[in-house]
Scaffold this active site. Structure first.
Site, PDB file in Angstrom:
ATOM      1  N   ASN A  29       0.892  -1.167   0.000  1.00  0.00           N
ATOM      2  CA  ASN A  29       0.000   0.000   0.000  1.00  0.00           C
ATOM      3  C   ASN A  29       0.930   1.217   0.000  1.00  0.00           C
ATOM      4  OD1 ASN A  29      -2.732   1.073   2.183  1.00  0.00           O
ATOM      5  ND2 ASN A  29      -2.411   1.414   0.032  1.00  0.00           N
TER       6      ASN A  29
ATOM      7  N   ASN B 154      -6.275  10.489  -1.298  1.00  0.00           N
ATOM      8  CA  ASN B 154      -6.370   9.362  -2.224  1.00  0.00           C
ATOM      9  C   ASN B 154      -5.846   9.759  -3.593  1.00  0.00           C
ATOM     10  OD1 ASN B 154      -7.697   7.509  -0.412  1.00  0.00           O
ATOM     11  ND2 ASN B 154      -9.560   8.732  -0.666  1.00  0.00           N
TER      12      ASN B 154
ATOM     13  N   CYS C 107      -5.338   6.157   7.311  1.00  0.00           N
ATOM     14  CA  CYS C 107      -4.809   5.016   6.563  1.00  0.00           C
ATOM     15  C   CYS C 107      -3.880   4.256   7.493  1.00  0.00           C
ATOM     16  CB  CYS C 107      -4.060   5.479   5.317  1.00  0.00           C
ATOM     17  SG  CYS C 107      -3.215   4.137   4.441  1.00  0.00           S
TER      18      CYS C 107
ATOM     19  N   ASN D 260      -1.904   1.524   6.965  1.00  0.00           N
ATOM     20  CA  ASN D 260      -0.583   1.292   6.399  1.00  0.00           C
ATOM     21  C   ASN D 260       0.190   2.600   6.277  1.00  0.00           C
ATOM     22  OD1 ASN D 260      -0.744  -1.598   5.939  1.00  0.00           O
ATOM     23  ND2 ASN D 260      -2.210  -1.123   4.336  1.00  0.00           N
TER      24      ASN D 260
ATOM     25  N   ASN E  42     -12.547   5.731   9.375  1.00  0.00           N
ATOM     26  CA  ASN E  42     -13.091   5.769   8.019  1.00  0.00           C
ATOM     27  C   ASN E  42     -14.000   4.551   7.844  1.00  0.00           C
ATOM     28  OD1 ASN E  42     -11.011   3.921   8.023  1.00  0.00           O
ATOM     29  ND2 ASN E  42      -9.993   4.694   6.213  1.00  0.00           N
TER      30      ASN E  42
ATOM     31  N   HIS F 236     -16.091   1.203   6.634  1.00  0.00           N
ATOM     32  CA  HIS F 236     -15.812  -0.077   5.988  1.00  0.00           C
ATOM     33  C   HIS F 236     -17.055  -0.953   5.986  1.00  0.00           C
ATOM     34  CE1 HIS F 236     -11.402   0.438   5.864  1.00  0.00           C
ATOM     35  NE2 HIS F 236     -11.609   1.154   6.959  1.00  0.00           N
TER      36      HIS F 236
ATOM     37  N   GLU G 174     -10.758   0.182  -2.096  1.00  0.00           N
ATOM     38  CA  GLU G 174     -10.691   1.405  -1.312  1.00  0.00           C
ATOM     39  C   GLU G 174     -11.370   2.576  -2.020  1.00  0.00           C
ATOM     40  OE1 GLU G 174      -7.390   2.431   1.182  1.00  0.00           O
ATOM     41  OE2 GLU G 174      -6.220   0.753   0.378  1.00  0.00           O
ATOM     42  N   ARG G 175     -12.076   3.383  -1.222  1.00  0.00           N
ATOM     43  CA  ARG G 175     -12.683   4.607  -1.746  1.00  0.00           C
ATOM     44  C   ARG G 175     -11.628   5.439  -2.455  1.00  0.00           C
ATOM     45  NH1 ARG G 175     -15.032   8.050   3.068  1.00  0.00           N
ATOM     46  NH2 ARG G 175     -12.941   7.545   3.775  1.00  0.00           N
TER      47      ARG G 175
ATOM     48  N   CYS H  45      -4.796  -2.749   3.247  1.00  0.00           N
ATOM     49  CA  CYS H  45      -5.483  -1.637   3.900  1.00  0.00           C
ATOM     50  C   CYS H  45      -5.488  -1.915   5.393  1.00  0.00           C
ATOM     51  CB  CYS H  45      -6.914  -1.489   3.375  1.00  0.00           C
ATOM     52  SG  CYS H  45      -7.873  -0.203   4.213  1.00  0.00           S
TER      53      CYS H  45
ATOM     54  N   GLY I 233      -8.844  -1.351   7.051  1.00  0.00           N
ATOM     55  CA  GLY I 233      -9.718  -2.415   6.560  1.00  0.00           C
ATOM     56  C   GLY I 233      -9.457  -3.743   7.251  1.00  0.00           C
TER      57      GLY I 233
END
Length: 277
Positions: free
Chosen positions: A12, A63, A72, A74, A161, A163, A212-213, A221, A224
């Site tokens: 990532n 993003n 995020c 990662n 965020n 999921h 991912e969005r 992720c 995630g």
């Protein structure tokens, strides 16, 4: 001229820029440019390391489509490596401000460089209005969505965020792009959604692929992986300590019974450095 560092956590990958000592403008446009794998540097997005009034550092994440995201997993591990390896801090326990709150990082070093990072990802958010998702369930464990003639049942979790997690028989054979791009923008999700497709191996191991969005399918992720373990525990698929196997490698996730926090441990790697002219 802007100095940057390309870093990755389980594949990532993001472009990291020290925005404490450099003035960065038009962040959204810059994110789109550097992320382009044909005409830019090539990455899943852009991460800026900034000053913070409430933590040791502040992380801003964009993003590849230029949209700013809350967090995020990662990416924040690589922030920890960036600030330590570059001498912005000499502490191995730091705090990082994000749009999803302040995160605590433990930096594990080897020969003076950060090798792995353990992140306190906080308490998972399960209330539908806070994820946000349109549902009368609390927690949301049976959200049915149809995509391309196939019905899925989702459990929804926010780790800062949003999921949506569903179980599939075989992640390797599953068409993530076909279904992910449709589910991401479903009307049930008020700020779009990150979609996790999970295969249960046993009580302590799962496989996961993610859409991912704003980025599409990525190799890993962190948030995630955390959300997927929370989902698996809620549905009695796994124990609270789980190894999550992603396309880019493995993450160790623990949803602690003691404090209800989720802890993520994984690698952070510097790929190369350069300058934008």
């Amino acid at each position: 001229m802007i100095k940057f560092t390309k870093m990755q956590g389980l594949g990532n990958d993001y472009v990291y820029i020290d925005a404490i000592h450099q003035n960065i403008e038009n962040e959204s446009t810059l994110a789109q440019f550097v992320s382009n794998r044909n005409f830019g540097i090539g990455s899943d997005g852009l991460i800026l390391i900034c000053k913070s009034n409430v933590a040791d550092f502040k992380m801003r994440m964009f993003n590849s489509d230029g949209t700013e995201a809350e967090m995020c997993g990662n990416g924040i591990r690589c922030v920890g490596k960036f600030v330590y390896d570059k001498g912005l801090t000499n502490k191995t326990q730091i705090t990082v401000e994000t749009l999803a709150g302040i995160k605590k990082l433990n930096l594990n070093t080897k020969e003076g460089k950060v090798e792995t990072v353990k992140v306190d990802m906080g308490i998972p958010i399960l209330k539908p209005e806070e994820i946000p998702v349109i549902s009368k369930e609390n927690p949301v464990r049976n959200l049915k969505i149809e995509a391309e003639g196939k019905e899925f049942k989702f459990t929804c979790v926010s780790m800062g965020n949003p999921h949506a997690i569903t179980i599939v028989e075989n992640t390797e054979k599953f068409d993530v792009q076909k279904y992910g791009k449709i589910i991401e923008i479903d009307k049930s999700f008020l700020r779009r959604i990150n979609v996790e497709f999970v295969q249960i191996i046993d009580k302590n191991n799962i496989k996961m692929r993610v859409w991912e969005r704003g980025a599409g399918e990525t190799l890993a992720c962190g948030t995630g992986a955390c959300a997927s373990v929370v989902s698996c525990v809620l549905n009695d698929y796994t124990e609270r300590n789980v190894v999550v196997q992603l396309l880019g490698g493995n993450l160790e996730i623990e949803w602690s019974e003691k404090d209800n926090h989720v802890y993520m441990t994984g690698p952070a790697v510097t790929v190369f450095e350069g300058e934008l002219i």
